[in-house]
Design an enzyme around this catalytic site. Structure first.
Site, PDB file in Angstrom:
ATOM      1  CG  ASN A  39      -0.407  -0.250   2.527  1.00 37.63           C
ATOM      2  OD1 ASN A  39       0.610  -0.938   2.673  1.00 37.63           O
ATOM      3  ND2 ASN A  39      -1.036   0.292   3.543  1.00 37.63           N
ATOM      4  CD  GLU A  41      -1.651   4.597   4.571  1.00 42.24           C
ATOM      5  OE1 GLU A  41      -1.195   5.466   5.356  1.00 42.24           O
ATOM      6  OE2 GLU A  41      -2.300   3.596   4.964  1.00 42.24           O
ATOM      7  CB  CYS A  50      -5.147  -1.503  -1.827  1.00 45.21           C
ATOM      8  SG  CYS A  50      -6.465  -0.829  -0.804  1.00 45.21           S
ATOM      9  CD  GLU A  52      -5.227  -6.167  -1.445  1.00 47.33           C
ATOM     10  OE1 GLU A  52      -4.740  -5.016  -1.294  1.00 47.33           O
ATOM     11  OE2 GLU A  52      -5.923  -6.715  -0.581  1.00 47.33           O
ATOM     12  CB  CYS A  83     -10.782  -2.706   0.527  1.00 44.46           C
ATOM     13  SG  CYS A  83     -10.164  -2.181  -1.088  1.00 44.46           S
ATOM     14  CB  CYS A  86      -8.564  -4.920  -3.351  1.00 47.46           C
ATOM     15  SG  CYS A  86      -7.444  -3.517  -3.242  1.00 47.46           S
TER      16      CYS A  86
HETATM   17  N1  THU Z   1      -5.165  -1.821   2.561  1.00 47.38           N
HETATM   18  C1  THU Z   1      -4.576  -2.580   1.592  1.00 47.38           C
HETATM   19  O1  THU Z   1      -3.508  -2.227   1.067  1.00 47.38           O
HETATM   20  N2  THU Z   1      -5.194  -3.723   1.228  1.00 47.38           N
HETATM   21  C2  THU Z   1      -6.323  -4.204   1.791  1.00 47.38           C
HETATM   22  O2  THU Z   1      -6.791  -5.263   1.388  1.00 47.38           O
HETATM   23  C3  THU Z   1      -6.986  -3.475   2.879  1.00 47.38           C
HETATM   24  C4  THU Z   1      -6.421  -2.150   3.188  1.00 47.38           C
HETATM   25  C5  THU Z   1      -4.477  -0.598   2.981  1.00 47.38           C
HETATM   26  C6  THU Z   1      -5.086   0.692   2.515  1.00 47.38           C
HETATM   27  C7  THU Z   1      -4.560   1.666   3.547  1.00 47.38           C
HETATM   28  O3  THU Z   1      -3.280   2.101   3.144  1.00 47.38           O
HETATM   29  C8  THU Z   1      -4.412   0.826   4.811  1.00 47.38           C
HETATM   30  O4  THU Z   1      -4.444  -0.523   4.387  1.00 47.38           O
HETATM   31  C9  THU Z   1      -5.502   1.062   5.841  1.00 47.38           C
HETATM   32  O5  THU Z   1      -6.753   0.949   5.271  1.00 47.38           O
END
Ligand code: THU
Length: 130
Positions: A39, A41, A50, A52, A83, A86
């Site tokens: 991920n 941000e 994310c 994925e 999520c 994804c």
């Molecule tokens: N996140 C992912 O990278 N993948 C997921 O399947 C769930 C959430 C990340 C997004 C964000 O940077 C952090 O987790 C908190 O939501």
């Protein structure tokens, strides 16, 4: 290299200063090649991506569009559920029976499928009016 090792390693590169929640994802493509993502941000929160999505982008950038296996890992109480967005992204490139292993950094793992993660998915047939 296993999918688990790739996801575990790439997770350490996650840019997650706002959530402090690092996620690693690795996918195997039809060629057998592994692609990994973490991920990323952003201070403008909705611009974050994310793990994925990163792995899928790496696969597509390398010229592949079919994934055959997925592994996702994070430091959480139970195996990390992808999520909603994804799930749809995985369904774009993987068949319903593709195995998706969700894991914690403590070693707890649960294997499901893309189809079970996204029942009733939106697909191209829903745009067919003829
Ligand atoms: N996140 C992912 O990278 N993948 C997921 O399947 C769930 C959430 C990340 C997004 C964000 O940077 C952090 O987790 C908190 O939501």
């Amino acid at each position: 290299m296993t999918l688990k090792n790739a996801a575990t390693a790439v997770r350490l590169n996650a840019h997650a200063p706002y959530s402090n929640f690092k996620v690693g994802a690795a996918i195997r493509a039809a060629s057998g090649q592994i692609y990994a993502g973490c991920n990323v941000e952003n201070v403008a929160y909705p611009e974050g991506t994310c793990a994925e999505a990163g792995a899928i982008a790496a696969m597509v950038a390398a010229g592949e569009t079919q994934l055959t296996e997925v592994f996702v890992i994070a430091d959480c109480p139970a195996p990390i559920p992808p999520c909603g967005g994804c799930r749809q992204k995985l369904a774009e490139f993987g068949a319903s029976d593709v195995a998706v292993t969700l894991a914690t950094t403590d070693g707890d793992e649960q294997t499901t499928t893309i189809g079970d993660l996204l029942p009733g998915k939106f697909d191209a047939s829903h745009m067919d009016r003829s």
